[in-house]
Design an enzyme around this catalytic site. Sequence first.
Site, short mmCIF file in Angstrom:
data_model
loop_
_atom_site.label_atom_id
_atom_site.label_comp_id
_atom_site.label_asym_id
_atom_site.label_seq_id
_atom_site.Cartn_x
_atom_site.Cartn_y
_atom_site.Cartn_z
N HIS A 16 0.99 -1.49 0.14
CA HIS A 16 -0.13 -0.31 -0.71
C HIS A 16 1.05 1.28 0.10
CE1 HIS A 16 -2.35 3.18 1.54
NE2 HIS A 16 -3.30 2.34 1.27
N HIS A 40 -12.60 6.47 1.18
CA HIS A 40 -12.18 5.29 1.10
C HIS A 40 -13.92 5.35 2.00
CE1 HIS A 40 -7.95 5.28 0.97
NE2 HIS A 40 -7.73 3.95 0.83
#
Length: 68
Positions: A16, A40
């Site tokens: 990530h 998100h």
Amino acid sequence: MDTASLEEWAASHPTHLKIYGDAMRHLSTFGPETRLRLYHEVTVPAGTEQRFGYLGCHDRTGLLRVVV
């Protein structure tokens, strides 16, 4: 998984971090006035609301790795 765990993963997971870092480097090529907003969305359905289908995938794909 709780929100704190997700935030910890996002802040520490090597893959990530690499993807995010590469994206930020690419974004910087557009100049200092460029802005980026990210968000998100997380949904946690009940077990009875979930169905997954993997066609022609190896047995380590997605959720298959935990049930095969």
